[in-house]
Design a protein around this motif. Structure first.
Motif, PDB file in Angstrom:
ATOM      1  N   ILE A 121       8.270  80.567 -29.102  1.00 53.97           N
ATOM      2  CA  ILE A 121       9.436  80.326 -28.252  1.00 53.97           C
ATOM      3  C   ILE A 121       9.118  80.502 -26.774  1.00 53.97           C
ATOM      4  O   ILE A 121       9.761  79.907 -25.912  1.00 53.97           O
ATOM      5  CB  ILE A 121      10.625  81.220 -28.694  1.00 53.97           C
ATOM      6  N   TRP A 122       8.093  81.293 -26.458  1.00 54.63           N
ATOM      7  CA  TRP A 122       7.728  81.537 -25.063  1.00 54.63           C
ATOM      8  C   TRP A 122       6.992  80.367 -24.432  1.00 54.63           C
ATOM      9  O   TRP A 122       6.927  80.252 -23.210  1.00 54.63           O
ATOM     10  CB  TRP A 122       6.856  82.788 -24.960  1.00 54.63           C
ATOM     11  N   PHE A 123       6.423  79.481 -25.254  1.00 60.38           N
ATOM     12  CA  PHE A 123       5.549  78.432 -24.733  1.00 60.38           C
ATOM     13  C   PHE A 123       6.182  77.041 -24.701  1.00 60.38           C
ATOM     14  O   PHE A 123       5.520  76.086 -24.323  1.00 60.38           O
ATOM     15  CB  PHE A 123       4.259  78.375 -25.560  1.00 60.38           C
ATOM     16  N   VAL A 124       7.436  76.915 -25.110  1.00 61.70           N
ATOM     17  CA  VAL A 124       8.067  75.596 -25.153  1.00 61.70           C
ATOM     18  C   VAL A 124       9.188  75.498 -24.127  1.00 61.70           C
ATOM     19  O   VAL A 124       9.813  76.505 -23.773  1.00 61.70           O
ATOM     20  CB  VAL A 124       8.606  75.275 -26.567  1.00 61.70           C
ATOM     21  N   ASP A 146      11.859  73.176 -24.549  1.00 59.42           N
ATOM     22  CA  ASP A 146      13.093  72.933 -25.279  1.00 59.42           C
ATOM     23  C   ASP A 146      13.177  73.898 -26.465  1.00 59.42           C
ATOM     24  O   ASP A 146      12.767  73.593 -27.578  1.00 59.42           O
ATOM     25  CB  ASP A 146      13.148  71.478 -25.748  1.00 59.42           C
ATOM     26  N   LYS A 147      13.691  75.063 -26.204  1.00 54.88           N
ATOM     27  CA  LYS A 147      13.727  76.132 -27.199  1.00 54.88           C
ATOM     28  C   LYS A 147      14.627  75.794 -28.393  1.00 54.88           C
ATOM     29  O   LYS A 147      14.334  76.179 -29.521  1.00 54.88           O
ATOM     30  CB  LYS A 147      14.167  77.437 -26.546  1.00 54.88           C
ATOM     31  N   GLU A 148      15.707  75.066 -28.142  1.00 55.27           N
ATOM     32  CA  GLU A 148      16.630  74.714 -29.219  1.00 55.27           C
ATOM     33  C   GLU A 148      15.965  73.767 -30.222  1.00 55.27           C
ATOM     34  O   GLU A 148      16.044  73.981 -31.432  1.00 55.27           O
ATOM     35  CB  GLU A 148      17.882  74.068 -28.634  1.00 55.27           C
ATOM     36  N   GLN A 149      15.310  72.727 -29.719  1.00 53.34           N
ATOM     37  CA  GLN A 149      14.610  71.780 -30.598  1.00 53.34           C
ATOM     38  C   GLN A 149      13.499  72.478 -31.372  1.00 53.34           C
ATOM     39  O   GLN A 149      13.286  72.201 -32.552  1.00 53.34           O
ATOM     40  CB  GLN A 149      14.021  70.625 -29.765  1.00 53.34           C
ATOM     41  N   TYR A 150      12.795  73.383 -30.714  1.00 56.91           N
ATOM     42  CA  TYR A 150      11.728  74.149 -31.351  1.00 56.91           C
ATOM     43  C   TYR A 150      12.283  74.969 -32.507  1.00 56.91           C
ATOM     44  O   TYR A 150      11.769  74.928 -33.627  1.00 56.91           O
ATOM     45  CB  TYR A 150      11.053  75.062 -30.319  1.00 56.91           C
ATOM     46  N   SER A 151      13.345  75.716 -32.243  1.00 57.91           N
ATOM     47  CA  SER A 151      13.907  76.607 -33.256  1.00 57.91           C
ATOM     48  C   SER A 151      14.487  75.834 -34.433  1.00 57.91           C
ATOM     49  O   SER A 151      14.267  76.198 -35.589  1.00 57.91           O
ATOM     50  CB  SER A 151      14.987  77.493 -32.638  1.00 57.91           C
ATOM     51  N   ILE A 152      15.221  74.766 -34.142  1.00 61.68           N
ATOM     52  CA  ILE A 152      15.806  73.969 -35.226  1.00 61.68           C
ATOM     53  C   ILE A 152      14.709  73.346 -36.078  1.00 61.68           C
ATOM     54  O   ILE A 152      14.779  73.382 -37.309  1.00 61.68           O
ATOM     55  CB  ILE A 152      16.754  72.898 -34.659  1.00 61.68           C
ATOM     56  N   GLY A 153      13.701  72.776 -35.443  1.00 60.95           N
ATOM     57  CA  GLY A 153      12.598  72.180 -36.192  1.00 60.95           C
ATOM     58  C   GLY A 153      11.862  73.206 -37.036  1.00 60.95           C
ATOM     59  O   GLY A 153      11.554  72.959 -38.207  1.00 60.95           O
ATOM     60  N   LEU A 154      11.602  74.366 -36.448  1.00 64.94           N
ATOM     61  CA  LEU A 154      10.885  75.411 -37.177  1.00 64.94           C
ATOM     62  C   LEU A 154      11.658  75.868 -38.400  1.00 64.94           C
ATOM     63  O   LEU A 154      11.114  75.921 -39.503  1.00 64.94           O
ATOM     64  CB  LEU A 154      10.605  76.609 -36.259  1.00 64.94           C
ATOM     65  N   TRP A 155      12.926  76.190 -38.227  1.00 61.07           N
ATOM     66  CA  TRP A 155      13.691  76.733 -39.352  1.00 61.07           C
ATOM     67  C   TRP A 155      14.048  75.666 -40.386  1.00 61.07           C
ATOM     68  O   TRP A 155      14.185  75.972 -41.569  1.00 61.07           O
ATOM     69  CB  TRP A 155      14.886  77.522 -38.856  1.00 61.07           C
ATOM     70  N   ALA A 156      14.141  74.411 -39.952  1.00 61.86           N
ATOM     71  CA  ALA A 156      14.299  73.331 -40.932  1.00 61.86           C
ATOM     72  C   ALA A 156      13.050  73.264 -41.814  1.00 61.86           C
ATOM     73  O   ALA A 156      13.142  73.125 -43.038  1.00 61.86           O
ATOM     74  CB  ALA A 156      14.536  72.005 -40.222  1.00 61.86           C
TER      75      ALA A 156
END
Length: 137
Positions: free
Chosen positions: A28-31, A33-43
């Motif tokens: 999360i520290w390196f991106v 667009d944190k929202e897209q990162y988190s949604i993609g990861l947890w999906a």
């Protein structure tokens, strides 16, 4: 219930979630667009968990059928359906831009990482369980 299907399944699921948490905390520290990162990861993590449960159920059913002397192609069918569901999930996330597809792939790879690390996860959870039940040694 999960332990009844497969002894290693709860530890496998715990490993997938732990992998997801690690990727979330570190990545999360390196991106930008944190929202897209988190949604993609947890999906991807939830997809990996669903795949693990599905595989455990299919293996359990296949072993029972083989023990009864029946032959079944259901395992092959479920494997094909499982991969079709993964491709469909990636297609939906990518087409509607719901999350980062590359990070989603990293989340799905949590199934592989967790499978390889399951023996270590088992030892770790067994040690914690032993400490909780028997006190400090």
């Amino acid at each position: 219930m999960l332990r009844r299907i497969n002894q290693a399944l709860p530890e496998l699921l715990a490993g997938i979630v732990l992998y997801g948490v690690m990727l979330q905390v570190i990545g999360i520290w390196f991106v930008s667009d944190k929202e897209q990162y988190s949604i993609g990861l947890w999906a991807g993590v939830f997809l990996a968990m669903g795949m693990a449960v599905n595989m455990a159920i299919v293996i359990f059913d296949t072993v029972e059928e083989m023990a009864e002397g029946r032959s079944s192609r259901r395992a092959s069918l479920y494997a094909a359906l499982r991969y079709l569901a993964v491709v469909l999930a990636f297609g939906i996330v990518g087409y509607f831009k719901l999350g980062n597809v590359i990070v989603m792939f990293a989340g799905v790879m949590g199934l592989k990482v967790s499978a390889y690390l399951q023996p270590l996860t088992h030892k770790f959870l067994a040690a914690i369980q032993k400490k909780c039940l028997h006190g400090k040694d």
